[in-house]
Design a protein around this motif. Structure first.
Motif, PDB file in Angstrom:
ATOM      1  N   SER A 253       0.838  -1.206   0.000  1.00  0.00           N
ATOM      2  CA  SER A 253       0.000   0.000   0.000  1.00  0.00           C
ATOM      3  C   SER A 253       0.870   1.251   0.000  1.00  0.00           C
ATOM      4  CB  SER A 253      -0.992  -0.002   1.169  1.00  0.00           C
ATOM      5  OG  SER A 253      -0.319   0.031   2.381  1.00  0.00           O
ATOM      6  N   ALA A 254       2.035   1.198   0.654  1.00  0.00           N
ATOM      7  CA  ALA A 254       2.941   2.370   0.640  1.00  0.00           C
ATOM      8  C   ALA A 254       3.472   2.597  -0.774  1.00  0.00           C
ATOM      9  CB  ALA A 254       4.091   2.138   1.616  1.00  0.00           C
ATOM     10  N   LEU A 255       3.865   1.500  -1.438  1.00  0.00           N
ATOM     11  CA  LEU A 255       4.354   1.609  -2.818  1.00  0.00           C
ATOM     12  C   LEU A 255       3.261   2.200  -3.715  1.00  0.00           C
ATOM     13  CD1 LEU A 255       6.288   0.818  -5.226  1.00  0.00           C
ATOM     14  CD2 LEU A 255       5.104  -1.389  -5.240  1.00  0.00           C
TER      15      LEU A 255
ATOM     16  N   LYS B 245      -4.437   2.938  -6.867  1.00  0.00           N
ATOM     17  CA  LYS B 245      -5.391   2.485  -5.839  1.00  0.00           C
ATOM     18  C   LYS B 245      -5.153   1.007  -5.497  1.00  0.00           C
ATOM     19  CE  LYS B 245      -9.096   5.602  -5.375  1.00  0.00           C
ATOM     20  NZ  LYS B 245      -9.469   6.303  -6.600  1.00  0.00           N
ATOM     21  N   THR B 246      -5.502   0.627  -4.260  1.00  0.00           N
ATOM     22  CA  THR B 246      -5.372  -0.769  -3.848  1.00  0.00           C
ATOM     23  C   THR B 246      -6.729  -1.310  -3.378  1.00  0.00           C
ATOM     24  OG1 THR B 246      -4.581   0.128  -1.745  1.00  0.00           O
ATOM     25  CG2 THR B 246      -2.937  -0.862  -3.182  1.00  0.00           C
TER      26      THR B 246
ATOM     27  N   PRO C 266      -7.063  -4.673   6.747  1.00  0.00           N
ATOM     28  CA  PRO C 266      -6.224  -4.076   5.698  1.00  0.00           C
ATOM     29  C   PRO C 266      -6.327  -2.544   5.603  1.00  0.00           C
ATOM     30  CG  PRO C 266      -7.474  -5.927   4.850  1.00  0.00           C
ATOM     31  CD  PRO C 266      -8.018  -5.630   6.194  1.00  0.00           C
ATOM     32  N   LEU C 267      -7.515  -1.984   5.897  1.00  0.00           N
ATOM     33  CA  LEU C 267      -7.653  -0.521   5.769  1.00  0.00           C
ATOM     34  C   LEU C 267      -6.704   0.174   6.735  1.00  0.00           C
ATOM     35  CD1 LEU C 267     -11.555  -0.163   5.473  1.00  0.00           C
ATOM     36  CD2 LEU C 267      -9.878  -0.351   3.629  1.00  0.00           C
TER      37      LEU C 267
ATOM     38  N   ASP D 285      -6.824   0.824   0.219  1.00  0.00           N
ATOM     39  CA  ASP D 285      -7.930   1.770  -0.020  1.00  0.00           C
ATOM     40  C   ASP D 285      -9.316   1.136   0.119  1.00  0.00           C
ATOM     41  OD1 ASP D 285      -6.379   4.085  -0.727  1.00  0.00           O
ATOM     42  OD2 ASP D 285      -5.835   3.025  -2.571  1.00  0.00           O
ATOM     43  N   ILE D 286      -9.484  -0.045  -0.442  1.00  0.00           N
ATOM     44  CA  ILE D 286     -10.833  -0.654  -0.466  1.00  0.00           C
ATOM     45  C   ILE D 286     -10.734  -2.129  -0.068  1.00  0.00           C
ATOM     46  CG2 ILE D 286     -12.884  -1.148  -1.862  1.00  0.00           C
ATOM     47  CD1 ILE D 286     -12.040   1.038  -3.806  1.00  0.00           C
ATOM     48  N   GLU D 287     -11.633  -2.528   0.830  1.00  0.00           N
ATOM     49  CA  GLU D 287     -11.671  -3.935   1.265  1.00  0.00           C
ATOM     50  C   GLU D 287     -12.988  -4.538   0.779  1.00  0.00           C
ATOM     51  OE1 GLU D 287     -11.080  -4.117   5.477  1.00  0.00           O
ATOM     52  OE2 GLU D 287     -11.871  -6.146   5.659  1.00  0.00           O
ATOM     53  N   VAL D 288     -12.909  -5.733   0.197  1.00  0.00           N
ATOM     54  CA  VAL D 288     -14.140  -6.420  -0.227  1.00  0.00           C
ATOM     55  C   VAL D 288     -14.193  -7.807   0.408  1.00  0.00           C
ATOM     56  CG1 VAL D 288     -14.450  -5.228  -2.435  1.00  0.00           C
ATOM     57  CG2 VAL D 288     -12.983  -7.235  -2.351  1.00  0.00           C
TER      58      VAL D 288
END
Ligand SMILES: Cc1ncc(COP(=O)(O)O)c(C=O)c1O
Length: 394
Positions: A170-172, A179-180, A194-195, A200-203
């Protein structure tokens, strides 16, 4: 107590809704639309179209109670429940990309997600993709192109449960304005957030642990409000994969026991995986909770536990023997899906070779001797006895 940040168990169990006559369970609002006293009232409601109850395709009070609880335990600002996990996944991906963009993802993502990215998006919108080995962060860096707009993750990934380093990736991604999205179904929000690591988005496929009783097909998207509002106004409202009120009510029922169910799944899966690991007819076990798991240290760093889904490779390559093993099990019923109270067994070779090309199947590091089991809430000694009896037959 009022402003104190509540712990997950309390968020999931405690309801305090004023308009339910003291009923201990929030009511089921089984209605498609909401009526208003006057022109001015409905006019005002449309000023906050996604916050007010107007039409149940957009927002329903029963569904919203469940959404608020899921958002809170994930550490997100908002959640949207959808008709299925794949609806949540495709909506989140479509939010992140436009025609001619590029997606980086990993080899072992869920089969239909793989097909959506590699075939559907390519054929309809010329969106290209690179499927990499997600274990090394450098592979993500090397795969970035000028038009890369999304890194799509699934950690632990399907069938072999390899992890991706969520904080580093996520830093990269942030440093390159990419977006991740992560499919967090395996760990559930109980064991992985993960957030909080910058994703950015968790499903989720809510059909698995969040639903937990094998009686609901559903999905959820969790993120910050700006992203969720954009998905609500576009992919969710326009594609229409909304959640039915009764499904929302069932999920609310499930959430009350999520924490204790996950702990029980973990305990049972630890016993079962250790048993299999020491069995001479088993070549290897894929389970991030085992100390022998190659990425055990990363698992300990970014997750607080392991769920009940694991795979193992039988020593035999004889398809008749593999079939005998699967067909002889009693408590592990043969079927797709996972994450419910009931233990299940599945041989990925049955359907994966019908859904994916042989090359993609092989790239996932799997073969016909690999068996997946979803360890349920039965007594673990009975489950081990069942596996033992079937292994004795081959
Ligand atoms: C990891 C994973 N993600 C997503 C899905 C899709 O969820 P659903 O079946 O609720 O659409 C599945 C379903 O099996 C899955 O295993």
């Amino acid at each position: 107590m009022k402003d104190k940040k509540l712990k997950d168990e309390t968020i999931l169990s405690y309801d305090n809704y004023k308009d339910q006559h003291g009923a201990v369970v929030p009511p089921l609002y089984q209605n498609s639309l909401f009526t208003f006293e006057s022109w001015d009232h409905i006019d005002k409601a449309f000023d906050g179209k996604y916050e007010n109850f107007i039409y149940s395709r957009l927002l329903n009070p029963t569904v919203k109670v469940a959404e608020d609880k899921i958002a809170a335990i994930c550490g997100g600002e908002k959640a949207k429940l959808c008709a299925s996990g794949i609806a949540a996944i495709t909506s989140a991906i479509l939010h992140c990309v436009n025609a001619n963009d590029h997606i980086i993802t990993i080899q072992n993502i869920y089969g239909p997600t793989n097909n959506f990215i590699s075939k559907y998006l390519k054929e309809k919108f010329n969106i290209t993709s690179t499927f990499i080995d997600g274990k090394d962060v450098k592979n993500f860096e090397n795969a970035i192109q000028e038009n890369t707009k999304l890194i799509y993750l699934e950690s632990p990934a399907s069938l072999t449960y390899e992890l991706q380093d969520l904080k580093a990736i996520s830093a990269l991604a942030k440093s390159r304005s990419i977006k991740t999205v992560i499919d967090n179904t395996w760990a559930s929000p109980v064991f992985q957030k993960p957030l909080k690591l910058g994703i950015d988005i968790e499903v989720h496929s809510v059909s698995k642990y969040l639903g937990g009783h094998s009686d609901v097909v559903a999905g959820v998207i969790v993120s910050k409000a700006t992203i969720l509002d954009s998905i609500l106004g576009n992919e969710h409202e326009l594609l229409g994969a909304k959640m039915a009120p009764f499904e929302g009510w069932l999920i609310l029922r499930s959430l009350r026991t999520l924490m204790i169910r996950m702990k029980a799944h973990q305990e049972n899966a630890m016993h079962v995986s250790q048993y299999l690991e020491n069995h001479d007819k088993v070549k290897q076990v894929f389970y991030p909770g085992l100390e022998s798991f190659p990425q055990y240290d990363l698992a300990q760093k970014q997750m607080t536990g392991s769920s009940g889904l694991l795979s193992f490779e039988l020593q035999t390559k004889d398809i008749q023997k593999i079939k005998t093993f699967v067909d002889s099990l009693t408590f592990f019923k043969l079927g797709v899906s996972w994450g419910g109270h009931d233990s299940l067994v599945y041989a990925p070779v049955i359907s994966y070779l019908k859904e994916l090309s042989p090359e993609k199947f092989e790239a996932m590091g799997i073969n016909a001797s690999i068996i997946r089991i979803s360890v349920g809430l039965e007594n673990y000694q009975d489950l081990i006895g069942d596996l033992s009896d079937s292994l004795d037959l081959i």
